[in-house]
Design a protein around this motif. Structure first.
Motif, PDB file in Angstrom:
ATOM      1  N   LYS A 142      46.871  16.282  41.373  1.00  0.00           N
ATOM      2  CA  LYS A 142      45.784  16.975  42.075  1.00  0.00           C
ATOM      3  C   LYS A 142      44.450  16.249  41.909  1.00  0.00           C
ATOM      4  O   LYS A 142      43.622  16.247  42.813  1.00  0.00           O
ATOM      5  CB  LYS A 142      45.631  18.414  41.549  1.00  0.00           C
ATOM      6  N   LEU A 143      44.261  15.640  40.742  1.00  0.00           N
ATOM      7  CA  LEU A 143      42.972  15.028  40.426  1.00  0.00           C
ATOM      8  C   LEU A 143      42.993  13.498  40.526  1.00  0.00           C
ATOM      9  O   LEU A 143      41.987  12.852  40.212  1.00  0.00           O
ATOM     10  CB  LEU A 143      42.530  15.466  39.033  1.00  0.00           C
ATOM     11  N   ALA A 144      44.121  12.947  40.945  1.00  0.00           N
ATOM     12  CA  ALA A 144      44.262  11.503  41.168  1.00  0.00           C
ATOM     13  C   ALA A 144      43.910  10.680  39.919  1.00  0.00           C
ATOM     14  O   ALA A 144      43.173   9.694  39.992  1.00  0.00           O
ATOM     15  CB  ALA A 144      43.434  11.061  42.364  1.00  0.00           C
ATOM     16  N   VAL A 145      44.445  11.132  38.790  1.00  0.00           N
ATOM     17  CA  VAL A 145      44.299  10.394  37.539  1.00  0.00           C
ATOM     18  C   VAL A 145      45.666  10.357  36.860  1.00  0.00           C
ATOM     19  O   VAL A 145      46.617  10.976  37.335  1.00  0.00           O
ATOM     20  CB  VAL A 145      43.249  11.030  36.588  1.00  0.00           C
ATOM     21  N   SER A 146      45.754   9.662  35.741  1.00  0.00           N
ATOM     22  CA  SER A 146      47.029   9.597  35.032  1.00  0.00           C
ATOM     23  C   SER A 146      47.278  10.871  34.232  1.00  0.00           C
ATOM     24  O   SER A 146      46.349  11.618  33.907  1.00  0.00           O
ATOM     25  CB  SER A 146      47.042   8.390  34.086  1.00  0.00           C
ATOM     26  N   ARG A 147      48.540  11.078  33.907  1.00  0.00           N
ATOM     27  CA  ARG A 147      48.923  12.211  33.070  1.00  0.00           C
ATOM     28  C   ARG A 147      48.209  12.126  31.722  1.00  0.00           C
ATOM     29  O   ARG A 147      47.774  13.132  31.182  1.00  0.00           O
ATOM     30  CB  ARG A 147      50.451  12.192  32.887  1.00  0.00           C
ATOM     31  N   GLN A 148      48.081  10.929  31.158  1.00  0.00           N
ATOM     32  CA  GLN A 148      47.427  10.753  29.859  1.00  0.00           C
ATOM     33  C   GLN A 148      45.963  11.182  29.902  1.00  0.00           C
ATOM     34  O   GLN A 148      45.453  11.745  28.931  1.00  0.00           O
ATOM     35  CB  GLN A 148      47.523   9.311  29.403  1.00  0.00           C
ATOM     36  N   ILE A 149      45.297  10.940  31.020  1.00  0.00           N
ATOM     37  CA  ILE A 149      43.897  11.383  31.166  1.00  0.00           C
ATOM     38  C   ILE A 149      43.842  12.907  31.071  1.00  0.00           C
ATOM     39  O   ILE A 149      42.985  13.470  30.378  1.00  0.00           O
ATOM     40  CB  ILE A 149      43.294  10.896  32.509  1.00  0.00           C
ATOM     41  N   ILE A 150      44.777  13.579  31.748  1.00  0.00           N
ATOM     42  CA  ILE A 150      44.806  15.048  31.717  1.00  0.00           C
ATOM     43  C   ILE A 150      45.081  15.548  30.298  1.00  0.00           C
ATOM     44  O   ILE A 150      44.406  16.463  29.819  1.00  0.00           O
ATOM     45  CB  ILE A 150      45.865  15.598  32.700  1.00  0.00           C
ATOM     46  N   VAL A 151      46.033  14.944  29.619  1.00  0.00           N
ATOM     47  CA  VAL A 151      46.354  15.351  28.242  1.00  0.00           C
ATOM     48  C   VAL A 151      45.117  15.218  27.363  1.00  0.00           C
ATOM     49  O   VAL A 151      44.801  16.115  26.569  1.00  0.00           O
ATOM     50  CB  VAL A 151      47.541  14.530  27.695  1.00  0.00           C
TER      51      VAL A 151
END
Length: 169
Positions: A29-38
């Motif tokens: 949804k935010l066009a970033v990596s999963r690691q950024i979200i974590v």
């Protein structure tokens, strides 16, 4: 979008969600990596946001409604699905599993299981990752926090657990 705006959007998505959102879904949804979200979620939690990581994704802590009780259970890993199903079939949400570790003290795993579908997804993830339940650390002894709509539902659940031999008295 800067990091502050992205973290605000994460909170907005979680507030509007009717089910857990995985880090992967938020990343898309935010066009970033999963690691950024974590990392963002870790910082939001450190800042005091009530974000819970469940086996199916992130949820915001919600005010508890109904009656909350804790049950002490004992069973083998093979009976985990049957025990969880018994509790949700009675109308309760299984909020977590808690074990007492000899070194680390109390270990709590958030579950938030309210339906057979939730349980099947949880079991699928356990099997996919070849994970052992927390209760394996304590020879099968563990606690569950249950959230039920009323005392009658909690009492019925406790009676069913006892009838099936899961309850430790």
């Amino acid at each position: 979008m800067n990091t502050s705006e992205r973290r605000q959007r994460i909170l907005e998505y979680l507030k509007g969600a009717d089910r857990p959102l995985s880090a992967t879904a938020l990343a898309q949804k935010l066009a970033v990596s999963r690691q950024i979200i974590v990392g963002d979620v870790a910082l939001l939690r450190a800042a005091g946001e009530g974000i819970i990581a469940t086996p199916r994704g992130y949820v915001l802590e919600r005010p508890r409604t109904g009656v909350v009780g804790t049950v002490a259970c004992l069973h083998s890993g093979e009976d985990m699905e049957r025990e969880l199903t018994l509790m949700v079939d009675q109308g309760c949400t299984v909020e977590n599993v808690i074990v007492e570790h000899p070194v680390y003290g109390q270990l709590t795993g958030p579950l938030e299981l309210s339906s057979r579908y939730d349980i099947s997804e949880f079991i699928r993830k356990v099997e996919k990752n070849a994970a052992r339940p927390l209760s394996a650390l304590t020879d099968g002894i563990h606690l569950h926090t249950l959230r039920c709509p009323d005392q009658e539902t909690l009492d019925r659940t406790v009676a069913a657990l006892e009838r099936e031999g899961f309850l430790v008295r």
